[in-house]
Design a protein around this motif. Structure first.
Motif, PDB file in Angstrom:
ATOM      1  N   LEU A  26      41.879 -37.565 -17.593  1.00  0.00           N
ATOM      2  CA  LEU A  26      42.046 -37.286 -16.188  1.00  0.00           C
ATOM      3  C   LEU A  26      42.972 -36.418 -16.037  1.00  0.00           C
ATOM      4  O   LEU A  26      44.067 -36.339 -16.795  1.00  0.00           O
ATOM      5  N   PHE A  27      43.274 -35.602 -14.802  1.00  0.00           N
ATOM      6  CA  PHE A  27      44.154 -34.825 -14.348  1.00  0.00           C
ATOM      7  C   PHE A  27      45.322 -36.050 -13.628  1.00  0.00           C
ATOM      8  O   PHE A  27      44.754 -36.610 -12.782  1.00  0.00           O
ATOM      9  N   VAL A  28      46.265 -35.976 -14.050  1.00  0.00           N
ATOM     10  CA  VAL A  28      47.247 -36.917 -13.651  1.00  0.00           C
ATOM     11  C   VAL A  28      48.514 -36.395 -12.754  1.00  0.00           C
ATOM     12  O   VAL A  28      49.108 -35.449 -13.350  1.00  0.00           O
ATOM     13  N   TYR A  29      48.776 -36.908 -11.481  1.00  0.00           N
ATOM     14  CA  TYR A  29      49.781 -36.519 -10.663  1.00  0.00           C
ATOM     15  C   TYR A  29      50.740 -37.713 -11.016  1.00  0.00           C
ATOM     16  O   TYR A  29      50.428 -38.745 -10.578  1.00  0.00           O
ATOM     17  N   LEU A  30      51.702 -37.138 -11.588  1.00  0.00           N
ATOM     18  CA  LEU A  30      52.879 -38.254 -11.711  1.00  0.00           C
ATOM     19  C   LEU A  30      53.852 -38.248 -10.440  1.00  0.00           C
ATOM     20  O   LEU A  30      54.574 -37.194 -10.156  1.00  0.00           O
ATOM     21  N   ALA A  40      61.212 -33.324 -15.722  1.00  0.00           N
ATOM     22  CA  ALA A  40      61.845 -33.713 -16.886  1.00  0.00           C
ATOM     23  C   ALA A  40      60.884 -34.509 -17.707  1.00  0.00           C
ATOM     24  O   ALA A  40      60.697 -34.314 -19.093  1.00  0.00           O
ATOM     25  N   VAL A  41      60.327 -35.371 -17.021  1.00  0.00           N
ATOM     26  CA  VAL A  41      59.545 -36.354 -17.718  1.00  0.00           C
ATOM     27  C   VAL A  41      58.343 -35.582 -18.221  1.00  0.00           C
ATOM     28  O   VAL A  41      57.914 -35.876 -19.442  1.00  0.00           O
ATOM     29  N   VAL A  42      57.679 -34.809 -17.583  1.00  0.00           N
ATOM     30  CA  VAL A  42      56.495 -34.156 -17.668  1.00  0.00           C
ATOM     31  C   VAL A  42      56.713 -33.027 -18.983  1.00  0.00           C
ATOM     32  O   VAL A  42      55.875 -32.948 -19.781  1.00  0.00           O
ATOM     33  N   SER A  46      54.693 -33.358 -22.159  1.00  0.00           N
ATOM     34  CA  SER A  46      53.963 -32.062 -22.751  1.00  0.00           C
ATOM     35  C   SER A  46      54.525 -32.107 -24.108  1.00  0.00           C
ATOM     36  O   SER A  46      53.407 -31.770 -25.284  1.00  0.00           O
ATOM     37  N   ALA A  47      55.490 -31.856 -24.575  1.00  0.00           N
ATOM     38  CA  ALA A  47      55.932 -31.859 -25.693  1.00  0.00           C
ATOM     39  C   ALA A  47      55.424 -32.862 -27.005  1.00  0.00           C
ATOM     40  O   ALA A  47      55.583 -32.623 -28.002  1.00  0.00           O
ATOM     41  N   ASN A  48      55.105 -34.007 -26.318  1.00  0.00           N
ATOM     42  CA  ASN A  48      54.645 -35.068 -27.194  1.00  0.00           C
ATOM     43  C   ASN A  48      53.020 -35.159 -27.324  1.00  0.00           C
ATOM     44  O   ASN A  48      52.367 -36.042 -27.570  1.00  0.00           O
ATOM     45  N   GLY A  49      52.418 -33.979 -26.808  1.00  0.00           N
ATOM     46  CA  GLY A  49      50.838 -33.715 -26.937  1.00  0.00           C
ATOM     47  C   GLY A  49      50.167 -34.008 -25.527  1.00  0.00           C
ATOM     48  O   GLY A  49      48.931 -34.265 -25.676  1.00  0.00           O
ATOM     49  N   PHE A  50      50.736 -34.727 -24.568  1.00  0.00           N
ATOM     50  CA  PHE A  50      50.229 -35.115 -23.504  1.00  0.00           C
ATOM     51  C   PHE A  50      49.737 -34.039 -22.297  1.00  0.00           C
ATOM     52  O   PHE A  50      50.631 -32.977 -22.100  1.00  0.00           O
ATOM     53  N   GLN A  51      48.682 -33.825 -21.988  1.00  0.00           N
ATOM     54  CA  GLN A  51      48.118 -32.808 -21.338  1.00  0.00           C
ATOM     55  C   GLN A  51      47.514 -33.172 -19.947  1.00  0.00           C
ATOM     56  O   GLN A  51      47.276 -34.355 -19.392  1.00  0.00           O
ATOM     57  N   ASN A  52      47.437 -32.064 -18.996  1.00  0.00           N
ATOM     58  CA  ASN A  52      46.768 -32.288 -17.749  1.00  0.00           C
ATOM     59  C   ASN A  52      47.653 -33.161 -16.979  1.00  0.00           C
ATOM     60  O   ASN A  52      47.337 -34.037 -16.298  1.00  0.00           O
ATOM     61  N   ILE A  53      49.229 -32.878 -17.081  1.00  0.00           N
ATOM     62  CA  ILE A  53      50.134 -33.901 -16.011  1.00  0.00           C
ATOM     63  C   ILE A  53      50.922 -33.003 -14.972  1.00  0.00           C
ATOM     64  O   ILE A  53      51.355 -32.196 -15.596  1.00  0.00           O
TER      65      ILE A  53
END
Length: 244
Positions: A26-30, A40-42, A46-53
């Motif tokens: 899913l595309f996630v809105y944090l 900063a969290v996103v 992203s550096a840890n491979g999580f996408q579409n946030i």
């Protein structure tokens, strides 16, 4: 791609939900009150491979930020598929029914109850554009009137006027909302259980991983899934259904 908005998502269970929804594609809105913290969290995610946030500023007690967030989602997605009303506060403890001030009670209700209603009502038009709209209101077992009336319940002696009543009110709102939207929505109150988070100074026995998995299980249901139900990760049977 389906989209999800999670309020109060820059830490603890909210952050774990961001990761899990991202893994689900899913595309996630944090949602975060402080956009810089969210960014900063996103960046770390992203550096840890999580996408579409994407971080999005939303303070559930500030109507202007709610409308601004809705406008961003509408412009970028055209709809919203899942709303997770996760933002919540406990208020200052202890909270005696005898002397807790009206101001303190209102402060907790502004986030835990009125904030949920505000976000839900603003985003309702976008949710109605989804083929399978879902709303999950993150609640607490402490909002169960049945359990709080049972002297044998393990948390019976924890009575907190502001917090308990705000979650009981949220549960009642969930029932009414689910009824009015029963023909197209799946709307449930979900208690992640007593989880070790910043919220309770990491005193809970449960993990954020278990909490997030439980919430996903009862949010991403199929067309035959329940609506207007109260699920709790602290209920020790396969249904997870909690008494109101």
């Amino acid at each position: 791609m389906d989209s999800v908005l999670i309020t109060g998502a820059n830490r603890s269970i909210g952050l774990e939900l961001v990761k899990e929804f991202s893994k689900k594609g899913l595309f996630v809105y944090l949602g975060t009150r402080d956009l810089e913290k969210g960014q900063a969290v996103v960046k770390e995610l992203s550096a840890n491979g999580f996408q579409n946030i994407k971080p999005i500023q939303i303070d559930v007690t500030n109507p202007d930020t709610i409308v601004a967030a809705k406008n961003i989602v509408e412009r970028e997605q055209g709809k919203l598929d899942v709303l997770i009303n996760n933002a919540g506060i406990s208020g200052e403890l202890p909270q005696s029914a005898l002397d807790t001030s009206i101001a303190d009670i209102q402060n907790v209700f502004d986030t835990n109850f009125f904030g949920v209603i505000s976000v839900t009502q603003v985003f309702l038009d976008l949710l109605k554009k989804s083929e399978s709209p879902r709303i999950t209101n993150i609640t607490s077992g402490l909002g169960s009137l049945t359990l709080h009336s049972d002297p044998n319940w393990k948390y019976y002696n924890f009575k907190a006027t502001s917090y308990v009543t705000s979650k009981a009110a949220l549960n009642a709102y969930t029932i009414v909302l689910a009824y009015e939207l029963k023909d197209s929505f799946k709307i449930n109150a979900i208690d992640p259980g007593y989880t070790a988070t910043d919220f309770n100074h990491h005193s809970g026995p449960g993990s954020v991983g278990s909490a997030a998995a439980f919430i996903l299980k009862h949010t991403l249901t199929d067309e035959n899934g329940p609506t207007g139900q109260f699920f709790s990760n602290d209920i020790e049977d396969e249904t997870g259904i909690s008494p109101w």
